[in-house]
Design a protein around this motif. Structure first.
Motif, PDB file in Angstrom:
ATOM      1  N   CYS A   1       0.829  -1.214   0.000  1.00 17.38           N
ATOM      2  CA  CYS A   1       0.000   0.000   0.000  1.00 17.38           C
ATOM      3  C   CYS A   1       0.860   1.260   0.000  1.00 17.38           C
ATOM      4  N   THR A   2       1.872   1.277   0.847  1.00 15.18           N
ATOM      5  CA  THR A   2       2.724   2.473   0.914  1.00 15.18           C
ATOM      6  C   THR A   2       3.573   2.617  -0.339  1.00 15.18           C
ATOM      7  N   GLN A   3       4.008   1.503  -0.914  1.00 13.32           N
ATOM      8  CA  GLN A   3       4.756   1.537  -2.176  1.00 13.32           C
ATOM      9  C   GLN A   3       3.913   2.163  -3.284  1.00 13.32           C
ATOM     10  N   LEU A   4       2.680   1.705  -3.409  1.00 16.19           N
ATOM     11  CA  LEU A   4       1.805   2.211  -4.471  1.00 16.19           C
ATOM     12  C   LEU A   4       1.438   3.679  -4.239  1.00 16.19           C
TER      13      LEU A   4
ATOM     14  N   PRO B   1       9.230  -6.858   4.160  1.00 13.72           N
ATOM     15  CA  PRO B   1       8.035  -6.601   3.346  1.00 13.72           C
ATOM     16  C   PRO B   1       8.277  -5.566   2.249  1.00 13.72           C
ATOM     17  N   GLU B   2       9.126  -4.585   2.547  1.00 11.93           N
ATOM     18  CA  GLU B   2       9.394  -3.522   1.568  1.00 11.93           C
ATOM     19  C   GLU B   2      10.097  -4.059   0.320  1.00 11.93           C
ATOM     20  N   GLU B   3      10.849  -5.146   0.478  1.00  7.65           N
ATOM     21  CA  GLU B   3      11.523  -5.751  -0.683  1.00  7.65           C
ATOM     22  C   GLU B   3      10.510  -6.404  -1.622  1.00  7.65           C
TER      23      GLU B   3
ATOM     24  N   PHE C   1       7.500  -2.614  -9.457  1.00  3.23           N
ATOM     25  CA  PHE C   1       8.010  -2.793 -10.819  1.00  3.23           C
ATOM     26  C   PHE C   1       6.980  -3.475 -11.711  1.00  3.23           C
ATOM     27  N   LEU C   2       6.345  -4.526 -11.205  1.00  2.00           N
ATOM     28  CA  LEU C   2       5.416  -5.297 -12.039  1.00  2.00           C
ATOM     29  C   LEU C   2       4.181  -4.507 -12.453  1.00  2.00           C
ATOM     30  N   VAL C   3       3.790  -3.500 -11.661  1.00  2.00           N
ATOM     31  CA  VAL C   3       2.627  -2.698 -12.049  1.00  2.00           C
ATOM     32  C   VAL C   3       3.020  -1.504 -12.917  1.00  2.00           C
ATOM     33  N   SER C   4       4.302  -1.282 -13.086  1.00  2.00           N
ATOM     34  CA  SER C   4       4.771  -0.129 -13.839  1.00  2.00           C
ATOM     35  C   SER C   4       4.702  -0.380 -15.349  1.00  2.00           C
ATOM     36  N   PRO C   5       4.705   0.683 -16.145  1.00  2.00           N
ATOM     37  CA  PRO C   5       4.715   0.518 -17.598  1.00  2.00           C
ATOM     38  C   PRO C   5       5.924  -0.272 -18.090  1.00  2.00           C
TER      39      PRO C   5
ATOM     40  N   GLY D   1       5.394  -4.090 -18.926  1.00  2.00           N
ATOM     41  CA  GLY D   1       4.260  -4.418 -19.780  1.00  2.00           C
ATOM     42  C   GLY D   1       4.396  -5.687 -20.598  1.00  2.00           C
ATOM     43  N   TYR D   2       5.619  -6.187 -20.780  1.00  2.00           N
ATOM     44  CA  TYR D   2       5.828  -7.404 -21.574  1.00  2.00           C
ATOM     45  C   TYR D   2       6.076  -8.620 -20.687  1.00  2.00           C
ATOM     46  N   ILE D   3       5.892  -8.448 -19.391  1.00  4.26           N
ATOM     47  CA  ILE D   3       6.032  -9.552 -18.441  1.00  4.26           C
ATOM     48  C   ILE D   3       4.639  -9.962 -17.993  1.00  4.26           C
TER      49      ILE D   3
END
Length: 242
Positions: free
Chosen positions: A18-21, A211-213, A220-224, A227-229
């Protein structure tokens, strides 16, 4: 405004996600089942990041409650949609299969497998219509290698891994990615009953993860850039199992 939903967001990995996002600019919807105090702490941490969010209290194993809550949110936010979904909620009820009760089996599978369906299915349509979505499922080392005493937990996480791979193929053409992250031993309340000193001896990295790791990998996975992963299961376990 960009919206992200995190199930089981009141503590542990969910809180860190949540805090990361929030730090990435998302308005964070924090799902939790019962602990109001911990959920409020997460919301405050989100705001401390300069972001904002709201609490969505419902039991993801309750199909009607999940549908009603998510439908009400969508009706109240015309034109907006939840573009990022982190299926993080999960519980452990460890026991040897020989002694395992039906409740221990059913509750664990209900939370991971049925909960995944109850939350993901209602949100998919808007992701496909808008032609963008990111779904990240938090699974486990146990879902890949299996862990004695966790037949129920291993089965539930293994099921989500298979669902991740299948759903990824269904939605890829609409720029919706579906991935899973498989943590090993992460320092949260879910692992506080484990002997960290003993387990550290068998973890090549020599420590539990933070948890922060895990949250950074979610970011990264939600970032643009990711997109190919899609359809992938990424382990984060300090080299314990590869």
């Amino acid at each position: 405004m960009n919206y992200a939903l995190v199930t089981g967001g009141s503590r542990g990995i969910g809180r860190a996600v949540c805090t990361q996002l929030a730090g990435m600019g998302y308005f964070v919807l924090i799902n939790y089942q019962s602990n109001d105090e911990e959920a409020e702490k997460t919301l405050q941490l989100v705001r401390d990041q300069g972001g904002d969010g709201e609490l969505l209290k419902f039991d993801i194993t309750d199909a009607a409650a999940a549908f009603a809550t998510l439908s009400a949110w969508m009706e109240g936010h015309a034109g907006a949609y939840i573009e990022v979904l982190i299926n993080n909620a999960g519980i452990r009820k460890d026991n040897l299969m020989l002694w395992m009760t039906g409740e221990e089996w059913t509750r664990v599978l209900d939370t991971s497998l049925n909960g995944f369906f109850h939350v993901t299915q209602p949100l998919l349509k808007n992701m496909l219509v808008k032609r963008f979505g990111r779904i990240v499922n938090i699974v486990s080392l146990s879902g890949i290698k299996g862990t004695a005493g966790q037949t129920n937990y291993s089965a539930s996480k293994g099921g989500i891994i298979a669902a991740t791979k299948a759903l990824a193929q269904e939605v890829a053409k609409k720029n919706v990615t579906v991935n899973a992250i498989a943590p090993g031993f992460i320092r949260t309340d879910m692992t506080e009953d484990m002997n960290e000193a003993e387990w550290k001896k068998v973890i090549p990295a020599g420590r539990f993860g933070e948890p922060e790791e895990v949250a950074a990998l979610v970011g990264f996975l939600v970032s643009p850039a990711a997109g190919y992963i899609t359809g992938e299961v990424i382990s984060i376990n300090g080299g314990l199992y590869t």
